[in-house]
Scaffold this motif. Structure first.
Motif, short mmCIF file in Angstrom:
data_model
loop_
_atom_site.label_atom_id
_atom_site.label_comp_id
_atom_site.label_asym_id
_atom_site.label_seq_id
_atom_site.Cartn_x
_atom_site.Cartn_y
_atom_site.Cartn_z
N ALA A 69 13.22 31.03 0.14
CA ALA A 69 12.73 29.83 -0.53
C ALA A 69 12.55 28.73 0.51
N ALA A 70 11.47 27.95 0.37
CA ALA A 70 11.20 26.89 1.34
C ALA A 70 12.37 25.93 1.47
N GLU A 71 13.10 25.74 0.38
CA GLU A 71 14.24 24.83 0.39
C GLU A 71 15.49 25.47 0.98
N TYR A 72 15.50 26.82 1.08
CA TYR A 72 16.67 27.53 1.60
C TYR A 72 16.25 28.55 2.65
N PRO A 73 15.76 28.08 3.80
CA PRO A 73 15.26 29.00 4.83
C PRO A 73 16.35 29.89 5.45
N ASP A 74 17.61 29.51 5.28
CA ASP A 74 18.71 30.30 5.85
C ASP A 74 19.24 31.37 4.90
N LEU A 75 18.52 31.59 3.80
CA LEU A 75 18.94 32.60 2.83
C LEU A 75 17.83 33.63 2.60
N PRO A 76 17.50 34.42 3.62
CA PRO A 76 16.46 35.45 3.43
C PRO A 76 16.93 36.54 2.49
N PHE A 77 16.00 37.11 1.74
CA PHE A 77 16.34 38.17 0.79
C PHE A 77 15.18 39.15 0.69
N ASP A 90 14.03 41.33 -7.02
CA ASP A 90 14.48 40.71 -5.78
C ASP A 90 15.96 40.36 -5.86
N ALA A 91 16.47 39.89 -4.72
CA ALA A 91 17.90 39.54 -4.61
C ALA A 91 18.11 38.04 -4.49
N TYR A 92 17.12 37.25 -4.91
CA TYR A 92 17.21 35.80 -4.70
C TYR A 92 18.38 35.17 -5.44
N VAL A 93 18.54 35.47 -6.71
CA VAL A 93 19.63 34.88 -7.50
C VAL A 93 20.98 35.25 -6.90
N ALA A 94 21.16 36.52 -6.55
CA ALA A 94 22.43 36.97 -5.97
C ALA A 94 22.68 36.29 -4.62
N LYS A 95 21.61 36.11 -3.85
CA LYS A 95 21.76 35.48 -2.54
C LYS A 95 22.22 34.03 -2.69
N ARG A 96 21.62 33.31 -3.64
CA ARG A 96 22.01 31.92 -3.86
C ARG A 96 23.44 31.83 -4.37
N LEU A 97 23.82 32.73 -5.29
CA LEU A 97 25.18 32.73 -5.83
C LEU A 97 26.19 33.01 -4.73
N CYS A 98 25.92 34.02 -3.90
CA CYS A 98 26.85 34.38 -2.83
C CYS A 98 27.00 33.23 -1.83
N ASP A 99 25.94 32.49 -1.61
CA ASP A 99 26.03 31.35 -0.71
C ASP A 99 26.96 30.28 -1.28
N LYS A 104 32.47 27.76 -1.54
CA LYS A 104 33.71 27.54 -2.29
C LYS A 104 34.91 28.12 -1.54
N ILE A 105 34.77 29.33 -1.02
CA ILE A 105 35.86 29.95 -0.27
C ILE A 105 36.18 29.14 0.98
N SER A 106 35.15 28.64 1.64
CA SER A 106 35.37 27.81 2.83
C SER A 106 36.21 26.58 2.49
N VAL A 118 32.61 32.03 6.79
CA VAL A 118 32.68 32.90 5.62
C VAL A 118 31.28 33.32 5.20
N TYR A 119 31.14 34.60 4.93
CA TYR A 119 29.88 35.14 4.42
C TYR A 119 30.19 36.10 3.30
N THR A 120 29.42 36.03 2.20
CA THR A 120 29.69 36.85 1.02
C THR A 120 28.46 37.65 0.63
N GLU A 121 28.69 38.91 0.26
CA GLU A 121 27.64 39.78 -0.27
C GLU A 121 28.11 40.40 -1.58
N THR A 122 27.15 40.75 -2.41
CA THR A 122 27.48 41.46 -3.63
C THR A 122 26.97 42.89 -3.55
N MET A 123 27.70 43.82 -4.15
CA MET A 123 27.34 45.23 -4.07
C MET A 123 25.98 45.49 -4.71
N LEU A 124 25.74 44.92 -5.90
CA LEU A 124 24.48 45.07 -6.61
C LEU A 124 23.81 43.71 -6.65
#
Length: 243
Positions: A69-77, A90-99, A104-106, A118-124
């Motif tokens: 997303a143009a507003e989130y260039p550091d979140l490629p999916f 696509d994985a856009y929603v999951a990518k934004r949530l994991c970010d 929050k964890i930080s 901290v970096y987070t990924e989701t299995m699905l």
């Protein structure tokens, strides 16, 4: 008889060539990338850029791109576009949530007395949800069996067993819907910077990420529904003489 076989063979070659032409004639990479960006914009109401394109196989009915997303260039999916319907998965929603989970964890690890990342990924990462600001609770309702991997990189300079264990006890505060694994790393400043550069320029962690971080990995801790435990003895066993 031989002429008849040759005739059929030539006809087959011509038909195959026509099919290839039909499939590829209107599917230049630039056009595909434009179509993908438009499909994502229609789906989410945001502006998207396509950084990479992977052409579909001869018999595939979809093609894949790497977008952000143009507003989130550091979140490629990754996104796949159906060539027949134009629908995009696509994985856009999951990518934004994991970010947001990583942020929050930080915050939860605020008492950690060394630099960390901290970096987070989701299995699905596929979901029918189209709200990029979906809550963790609603995301998990959509996929109740989903699990997360949290990568915690800590600068080994200044890291102390008691402080890590104390901070770790708060790592999943207000994240009670999550289950999965926390992977622990003791790295140097160079690796922390390299990891951040990698995850902000790749859609996912691939084999080269594992190779890059292998020497810093000390172990993992599983958690269920936001409940996690790490003792000083456990950490000392993982880290050995690195702490």
């Amino acid at each position: 008889m031989k002429k008849e076989k040759l005739k059929h063979y030539l006809m087959g070659v011509m038909i195959l060539a026509a099919v290839v032409t039909e499939l590829s004639g209107c599917s230049s990479p630039s056009l595909r990338k434009k179509q993908a960006a438009e499909a994502l914009q229609q789906k989410y109401g945001e502006e998207f850029e396509i950084s990479a394109y992977k052409s579909e196989g001869l018999l595939d009915d979809y093609y894949t791109v790497i977008a952000y997303a143009a507003e989130y260039p550091d979140l490629p999916f990754k996104a796949s576009v159906n060539t027949k319907t134009g629908n995009v998965s696509d994985a856009y929603v999951a990518k934004r949530l994991c970010d947001r989970i990583s942020d929050k964890i930080s915050l939860n690890l605020g008492s950690l007395e060394t630099d960390y990342y901290v970096y987070t990924e989701t299995m699905l990462d596929g979901t029918a949800v189209t709200d990029a600001m979906v809550t963790l609770e609603d995301f998990m309702k959509e996929g109740p069996g989903n699990r997360f991997t949290v990568y915690l990189f800590m600068n080994r300079e200044g890291a102390a067993v008691q402080n890590i264990v104390s901070a770790f006890g708060n790592i999943l505060n207000d994240l009670t819907e999550m289950s999965g694994t926390v992977c622990l790393y003791l790295a140097d400043e160079e690796m922390l910077a390299g990891v951040q550069e990698y995850v902000t320029s790749h859609d996912n962690t691939h084999s080269e990420f594992d190779e890059m971080t292998e020497e810093a990995y000390i172990g993992s801790v599983s958690f269920e529904n936001g409940r996690i435990s790490l003792t000083e003895n456990n950490l000392k066993e993982m880290a050995g003489d690195r702490l």
